[in-house]
Write a protein that holds these residues in place. Structure first.
Motif, PDB file in Angstrom:
ATOM      1  N   ARG A 153       0.837  -1.200   0.000  1.00  0.00           N
ATOM      2  CA  ARG A 153       0.000   0.000   0.000  1.00  0.00           C
ATOM      3  C   ARG A 153       0.870   1.247   0.000  1.00  0.00           C
ATOM      4  N   ALA A 154       1.923   1.252   0.811  1.00  0.00           N
ATOM      5  CA  ALA A 154       2.831   2.389   0.851  1.00  0.00           C
ATOM      6  C   ALA A 154       3.507   2.604  -0.502  1.00  0.00           C
ATOM      7  N   ALA A 155       3.820   1.502  -1.195  1.00  0.00           N
ATOM      8  CA  ALA A 155       4.455   1.619  -2.506  1.00  0.00           C
ATOM      9  C   ALA A 155       3.510   2.270  -3.513  1.00  0.00           C
ATOM     10  N   VAL A 156       2.222   1.937  -3.441  1.00  0.00           N
ATOM     11  CA  VAL A 156       1.242   2.579  -4.318  1.00  0.00           C
ATOM     12  C   VAL A 156       1.176   4.070  -4.021  1.00  0.00           C
ATOM     13  N   LEU A 157       1.147   4.444  -2.759  1.00  0.00           N
ATOM     14  CA  LEU A 157       1.107   5.857  -2.393  1.00  0.00           C
ATOM     15  C   LEU A 157       2.374   6.589  -2.837  1.00  0.00           C
ATOM     16  N   ASP A 158       3.515   5.920  -2.748  1.00  0.00           N
ATOM     17  CA  ASP A 158       4.760   6.531  -3.238  1.00  0.00           C
ATOM     18  C   ASP A 158       4.665   6.778  -4.743  1.00  0.00           C
ATOM     19  N   ARG A 159       4.113   5.811  -5.458  1.00  0.00           N
ATOM     20  CA  ARG A 159       3.957   5.961  -6.911  1.00  0.00           C
ATOM     21  C   ARG A 159       3.008   7.114  -7.231  1.00  0.00           C
ATOM     22  N   ILE A 160       1.925   7.218  -6.481  1.00  0.00           N
ATOM     23  CA  ILE A 160       0.994   8.330  -6.669  1.00  0.00           C
ATOM     24  C   ILE A 160       1.704   9.664  -6.458  1.00  0.00           C
ATOM     25  N   ASP A 161       2.482   9.752  -5.391  1.00  0.00           N
ATOM     26  CA  ASP A 161       3.185  11.010  -5.107  1.00  0.00           C
ATOM     27  C   ASP A 161       4.156  11.375  -6.233  1.00  0.00           C
ATOM     28  N   ARG A 162       4.865  10.380  -6.763  1.00  0.00           N
ATOM     29  CA  ARG A 162       5.796  10.662  -7.859  1.00  0.00           C
ATOM     30  C   ARG A 162       5.050  11.145  -9.102  1.00  0.00           C
ATOM     31  N   ASP A 163       3.925  10.504  -9.401  1.00  0.00           N
ATOM     32  CA  ASP A 163       3.162  10.892 -10.584  1.00  0.00           C
ATOM     33  C   ASP A 163       2.553  12.283 -10.419  1.00  0.00           C
ATOM     34  N   LEU A 164       2.042  12.579  -9.236  1.00  0.00           N
ATOM     35  CA  LEU A 164       1.489  13.909  -8.991  1.00  0.00           C
ATOM     36  C   LEU A 164       2.574  14.987  -9.093  1.00  0.00           C
ATOM     37  N   ALA A 165       3.752  14.695  -8.588  1.00  0.00           N
ATOM     38  CA  ALA A 165       4.845  15.669  -8.659  1.00  0.00           C
ATOM     39  C   ALA A 165       5.272  15.913 -10.104  1.00  0.00           C
ATOM     40  N   ALA A 166       5.336  14.836 -10.893  1.00  0.00           N
ATOM     41  CA  ALA A 166       5.720  14.986 -12.300  1.00  0.00           C
ATOM     42  C   ALA A 166       4.678  15.791 -13.060  1.00  0.00           C
ATOM     43  N   ALA A 167       3.391  15.516 -12.786  1.00  0.00           N
ATOM     44  CA  ALA A 167       2.323  16.264 -13.452  1.00  0.00           C
ATOM     45  C   ALA A 167       2.358  17.732 -13.043  1.00  0.00           C
ATOM     46  N   ALA A 168       2.612  17.994 -11.758  1.00  0.00           N
ATOM     47  CA  ALA A 168       2.618  19.382 -11.265  1.00  0.00           C
ATOM     48  C   ALA A 168       3.646  20.232 -11.996  1.00  0.00           C
ATOM     49  N   ARG A 169       4.756  19.633 -12.369  1.00  0.00           N
ATOM     50  CA  ARG A 169       5.832  20.408 -13.001  1.00  0.00           C
ATOM     51  C   ARG A 169       5.457  20.877 -14.405  1.00  0.00           C
ATOM     52  N   VAL A 170       4.500  20.224 -15.077  1.00  0.00           N
ATOM     53  CA  VAL A 170       4.156  20.642 -16.441  1.00  0.00           C
ATOM     54  C   VAL A 170       2.827  21.375 -16.522  1.00  0.00           C
ATOM     55  N   ILE A 171       2.048  21.389 -15.449  1.00  0.00           N
ATOM     56  CA  ILE A 171       0.775  22.116 -15.477  1.00  0.00           C
ATOM     57  C   ILE A 171       0.965  23.586 -15.865  1.00  0.00           C
ATOM     58  N   PRO A 172       2.035  24.268 -15.397  1.00  0.00           N
ATOM     59  CA  PRO A 172       2.225  25.659 -15.823  1.00  0.00           C
ATOM     60  C   PRO A 172       2.417  25.826 -17.331  1.00  0.00           C
ATOM     61  N   ASP A 173       2.710  24.746 -18.051  1.00  0.00           N
ATOM     62  CA  ASP A 173       2.895  24.819 -19.497  1.00  0.00           C
ATOM     63  C   ASP A 173       1.590  24.648 -20.273  1.00  0.00           C
ATOM     64  N   LEU A 174       0.492  24.375 -19.574  1.00  0.00           N
ATOM     65  CA  LEU A 174      -0.802  24.253 -20.230  1.00  0.00           C
ATOM     66  C   LEU A 174      -1.323  25.626 -20.645  1.00  0.00           C
ATOM     67  N   PRO A 175      -2.258  25.675 -21.592  1.00  0.00           N
ATOM     68  CA  PRO A 175      -2.892  26.964 -21.913  1.00  0.00           C
ATOM     69  C   PRO A 175      -3.487  27.604 -20.663  1.00  0.00           C
ATOM     70  N   ALA A 176      -3.480  28.928 -20.629  1.00  0.00           N
ATOM     71  CA  ALA A 176      -3.866  29.657 -19.419  1.00  0.00           C
ATOM     72  C   ALA A 176      -5.280  29.335 -18.970  1.00  0.00           C
ATOM     73  N   ASP A 177      -6.205  29.066 -19.913  1.00  0.00           N
ATOM     74  CA  ASP A 177      -7.590  28.832 -19.519  1.00  0.00           C
ATOM     75  C   ASP A 177      -7.841  27.413 -19.016  1.00  0.00           C
ATOM     76  N   CYS A 178      -6.772  26.620 -18.874  1.00  0.00           N
ATOM     77  CA  CYS A 178      -6.877  25.257 -18.344  1.00  0.00           C
ATOM     78  C   CYS A 178      -6.146  25.083 -17.018  1.00  0.00           C
ATOM     79  N   ARG A 179      -5.176  25.929 -16.746  1.00  0.00           N
ATOM     80  CA  ARG A 179      -4.258  25.691 -15.627  1.00  0.00           C
ATOM     81  C   ARG A 179      -4.980  25.655 -14.282  1.00  0.00           C
ATOM     82  N   ARG A 180      -5.894  26.587 -14.047  1.00  0.00           N
ATOM     83  CA  ARG A 180      -6.543  26.653 -12.736  1.00  0.00           C
ATOM     84  C   ARG A 180      -7.352  25.394 -12.446  1.00  0.00           C
TER      85      ARG A 180
END
Length: 292
Positions: free
Chosen positions: A214-241
């Protein structure tokens, strides 16, 4: 004030509008959290994202219970799902469907460049729900790609292409972020719904043998969320929020799951916290973990 007769939609325009209203009604009934995030989208991508999720919701309902409550066997439900996929692909090809949700989705698919390469894996994963009750690592990864990562990719096609004259291919970095955000959402829901999936549906998506799994799944979730967070600012402005709000809601759920070692109670985020996360996104703050 009455609308002038010359401005009242008729014909295909009226049908298109009605189809989009039907898709919006599906989402409003099934997901308050998604509805909140969707309202943060600009008017350009908002109806298209609703159209994508409405199709996904209808397919989910075929395999997750209502079809059985109506008296259908697994084989009959599979037939309904097969026909839905066939009608979906035909609607994308032809630009019309007698099914309002499919018509709305096809309108989005044609405008935003969503094709069989994404539609096919989605329906394949839905079909797996009628065939597989316990997943191993390989089947889990394939299922998550089709059921969640491709939804992220469909939404990315919308973010980049809605309103454009010709759809373009998003960057590999944005595509990776969309896939990983979709995967994180799905994994969080697997953990939240663990007991219900086992008891009501007889399914085990994670095959957790120990607390360490279970902890390994949560670690994987955290890594994926962190990776996604780094590119959200590159989305079009009307999608970022909107994407930031959805990201941060699931980051909050992941944190609460980590703080709750047992799965008997479905973890949720209080409405006051949801409102705070939405306000944070509206004010333009970066997603949680964007600089990790």
């Amino acid at each position: 004030m009455n609308t002038p007769a010359s401005q009242i939609a008729t014909g295909l325009a009226l049908y298109d509008r009605t189809a989009m209203d039907a898709a919006a009604a599906v989402i409003a009934r099934y997901s308050t959290s998604f509805g909140l995030a969707c309202r943060l989208l600009g008017p350009r991508p908002r109806p298209h994202v609703r159209n994508v999720y409405a199709l996904a919701r209808v397919a989910d309902e075929i395999v997750d219970g209502p079809a059985w409550e109506a008296g259908l066997s697994a084989e009959q439900a599979a037939g309904v799902l097969d026909r839905l996929e066939e009608e979906c692909l035909a609607a994308i090809d032809q630009g019309f469907s007698g099914n309002l949700v499919l018509h709305a989705f096809a309108r989005t698919a044609r405008e935003c460049g969503i094709g069989p390469d994404l539609v096919g894996p989605f329906f394949a994963s839905m079909r797996v729900d009628l065939q597989v009750s316990r997943h191993d690592t390989a089947s889990h990864d394939t299922y998550v790609y089709g059921s969640a990562e491709v939804i992220g990719l469909m939404c990315l096609q919308v973010f980049v292409n809605a309103g454009a004259r010709h759809p373009v291919t998003p960057s590999p970095e944005l595509a990776d972020g969309a896939r990983r955000l979709g995967a994180a959402f799905q994994e969080v829901n697997f953990l939240r719904d663990l007991q219900d999936d086992r008891a009501r549906l007889g399914r085990d998506y994670l095959d957790l043998a120990s607390p360490g799994d279970r902890a390994a799944v949560l670690d994987r979730i955290d890594r994926d969320l962190a990776a996604a967070a780094r590119v959200i600012p590159d989305l079009p402005a009307d999608c970022r929020r909107a994407v930031t709000a959805a990201h941060d809601l699931f980051a909050e759920l992941a944190a609460r799951l980590r703080a709750t070692p047992h799965d008997e109670t479905r973890v949720r985020v209080p409405d006051a916290v949801k409102a705070r996360l939405a306000m944070r996104a509206m004010l333009g703050f970066a997603p949680r973990g964007a600089h990790a």
